[in-house]
Design a protein around this motif. Structure first.
Motif, PDB file in Angstrom:
ATOM      1  N   ASP A  12       2.824  12.604  -8.839  1.00  0.00           N
ATOM      2  CA  ASP A  12       1.663  13.459  -8.895  1.00  0.00           C
ATOM      3  C   ASP A  12       0.381  12.590  -7.957  1.00  0.00           C
ATOM      4  O   ASP A  12      -0.707  12.922  -8.329  1.00  0.00           O
ATOM      5  CB  ASP A  12       1.286  13.228 -10.355  1.00  0.00           C
ATOM      6  CG  ASP A  12       2.126  13.936 -11.184  1.00  0.00           C
ATOM      7  OD1 ASP A  12       2.964  14.756 -10.753  1.00  0.00           O
ATOM      8  OD2 ASP A  12       2.405  13.328 -12.383  1.00  0.00           O
ATOM      9  N   GLY A  13       0.670  11.990  -7.150  1.00  0.00           N
ATOM     10  CA  GLY A  13      -0.260  10.980  -6.465  1.00  0.00           C
ATOM     11  C   GLY A  13      -0.771  10.079  -7.103  1.00  0.00           C
ATOM     12  O   GLY A  13      -0.618  10.100  -8.514  1.00  0.00           O
ATOM     13  N   PRO A  49       0.830  -1.164  -0.035  1.00  0.00           N
ATOM     14  CA  PRO A  49      -0.058   0.124  -0.066  1.00  0.00           C
ATOM     15  C   PRO A  49       1.017   1.106   0.090  1.00  0.00           C
ATOM     16  O   PRO A  49       0.440   2.332  -0.424  1.00  0.00           O
ATOM     17  CB  PRO A  49      -0.910  -0.135   1.300  1.00  0.00           C
ATOM     18  CG  PRO A  49      -0.923  -1.561   1.610  1.00  0.00           C
ATOM     19  CD  PRO A  49       0.217  -2.162   0.999  1.00  0.00           C
ATOM     20  N   GLY A  50       1.977   1.266   0.769  1.00  0.00           N
ATOM     21  CA  GLY A  50       2.908   2.527   0.825  1.00  0.00           C
ATOM     22  C   GLY A  50       3.280   2.979  -0.558  1.00  0.00           C
ATOM     23  O   GLY A  50       3.433   4.336  -0.726  1.00  0.00           O
ATOM     24  N   TYR A  51       3.108   1.990  -1.700  1.00  0.00           N
ATOM     25  CA  TYR A  51       3.399   2.475  -3.013  1.00  0.00           C
ATOM     26  C   TYR A  51       2.578   3.727  -3.514  1.00  0.00           C
ATOM     27  O   TYR A  51       3.081   4.270  -4.449  1.00  0.00           O
ATOM     28  CB  TYR A  51       3.392   1.305  -4.004  1.00  0.00           C
ATOM     29  CG  TYR A  51       3.349   1.606  -5.362  1.00  0.00           C
ATOM     30  CD1 TYR A  51       4.787   1.977  -6.072  1.00  0.00           C
ATOM     31  CD2 TYR A  51       2.376   1.778  -6.207  1.00  0.00           C
ATOM     32  CE1 TYR A  51       5.074   2.124  -7.359  1.00  0.00           C
ATOM     33  CE2 TYR A  51       2.304   2.201  -7.400  1.00  0.00           C
ATOM     34  CZ  TYR A  51       3.649   2.232  -8.026  1.00  0.00           C
ATOM     35  OH  TYR A  51       3.863   2.630  -9.584  1.00  0.00           O
ATOM     36  N   LEU A  52       1.407   3.844  -2.923  1.00  0.00           N
ATOM     37  CA  LEU A  52       0.648   4.714  -3.264  1.00  0.00           C
ATOM     38  C   LEU A  52       0.872   6.269  -3.069  1.00  0.00           C
ATOM     39  O   LEU A  52       0.376   7.212  -3.591  1.00  0.00           O
ATOM     40  CB  LEU A  52      -0.883   4.390  -2.701  1.00  0.00           C
ATOM     41  CG  LEU A  52      -1.648   3.197  -2.951  1.00  0.00           C
ATOM     42  CD1 LEU A  52      -2.939   2.867  -2.221  1.00  0.00           C
ATOM     43  CD2 LEU A  52      -2.195   3.231  -4.683  1.00  0.00           C
TER      44      LEU A  52
END
Ligand code: SAM
Length: 301
Positions: A60-61, A52-55
């Protein structure tokens, strides 16, 4: 073209990816994200699976996060909110779901809207009742409802019967719940008193095959009914004694293929209904068919 990241690299996520990729001009999928460490680092259907941290690592979000994790959505929602993402703005529950009955049967949605303000019964229970009422047209015998209150479910059944010569018999005190057994039931005498014969007659006046039987069931059963048969009986009485009386009178009078449907069988607020149905079925070696919305069916073979 809209770009997605799919949260969930299991079968739901893969199904969603295939659905999105069906329209390559309008949607594309960048990668999967998954909280399960054993999936992180894998390539699934040609796409990498990230934690999840990849997000948070994208300059650019992240693009829209389509979450496809079935019953685990609330856990994932909390996790994504902790990462600073907002539901509906950055992510949404995209788990592919089965169709609603109203998607399959276009006649149902307008009817549901017509009866909604006259009934306590939710859409997920109205749909089986409507389908059984349509099916009852092909089964010998009249229809009955015990537990009418303001007439909403009766209106649904009357609509489904339009054009049939079958009669719809409606039983209720039309002035509130009768005495109940405080050791079994949660509803009390006088609940649902905000109705009347006059109001229900007005609601159903245009349906010529509808007959009201006001008063305490089973005292209101017509005397000449010993040999009568029924195709469908909707039981929405909430309490033990009434539900048992319905089983005792109607089950032996169902035609082959006929059905009794109990609205409140699975509801914690109506324990007496389940007790009555289970007792009757136990004594007569009958199998209850439970529907996840709380209803139960008994069918005569
Ligand atoms: C939950 S309400 C019915 C809801 C209705 N089907 C609807 O569409 O909203 C339960 C009704 O059962 C009726 N009832 C329960 N036991 C009864 C009995 N023995 N005789 C007559 N009416 C009864 C109550 O008067 C009450 O109106």
């Amino acid at each position: 073209m809209k770009l997605f990241i799919i949260y969930g690299a299991g079968c739901q996520g893969i199904a969603l990816m295939r659905l999105l990729k069906k329209n390559p001009d309008s949607a594309d999928v960048l990668c999967f994200v998954d909280s399960n460490p054993t999936k992180q680092g894998l390539i699934v259907e040609g796409l990498p699976v990230y934690p999840p941290g990849y997000l948070l690592s994208l300059d650019d979000g992240p693009p829209t996060v389509a979450v496809a994790v079935g019953g685990h959505y609330q856990e994932v929602r909390k996790l994504l909110e902790r990462l600073g993402l907002e539901e509906d703005q950055h992510f949404y529950d995209a788990t592919p779901r089965p169709l609603h009955y109203s998607d399959l049967e276009p006649d149902f949605a307008p009817l549901r809207d017509k009866v909604r303000r006259h009934t306590l019964v939710s859409e997920d229970r109205l749909a089986p009742l409507y389908q059984l009422s349509r099916q009852a047209r092909k089964v010998n015998g009249d229809l009955a409802e015990i537990g009418v209150y303001r007439g909403g479910t009766a209106l649904l059944m009357a609509e489904a019967l339009q054009g049939s010569i079958q009669q719809l018999h409606l039983f209720d005190t039309f002035c509130g719940m009768p005495d109940s057994d405080p050791a079994i039931d949660m509803h009390r005498s006088g609940d649902f008193a905000d109705t009347s014969v006059k109001a229900v007659s007005a609601l159903l006046g245009e349906y010529k095959n509808v007959q009201l039987h006001p008063g305490l069931f089973p005292e209101t059963l017509p005397e000449h009914w010993s040999y009568k048969v029924f195709s469908l009986v909707h039981v929405d009485v909430d309490i033990y004694a009434s539900a048992l009386a319905c089983c005792q009178f109607f089950y032996p009078r169902l035609s082959p293929g006929g059905v009794m449907i109990f609205d409140d069988y699975g509801f914690p607020s109506c324990p007496g209904v389940r007790q009555a149905v289970d007792e009757y079925c136990g004594n007569h070696d009958l199998q209850v068919l439970y529907l996840q919305g709380g209803q139960a069916l008994l069918q005569r073979s």
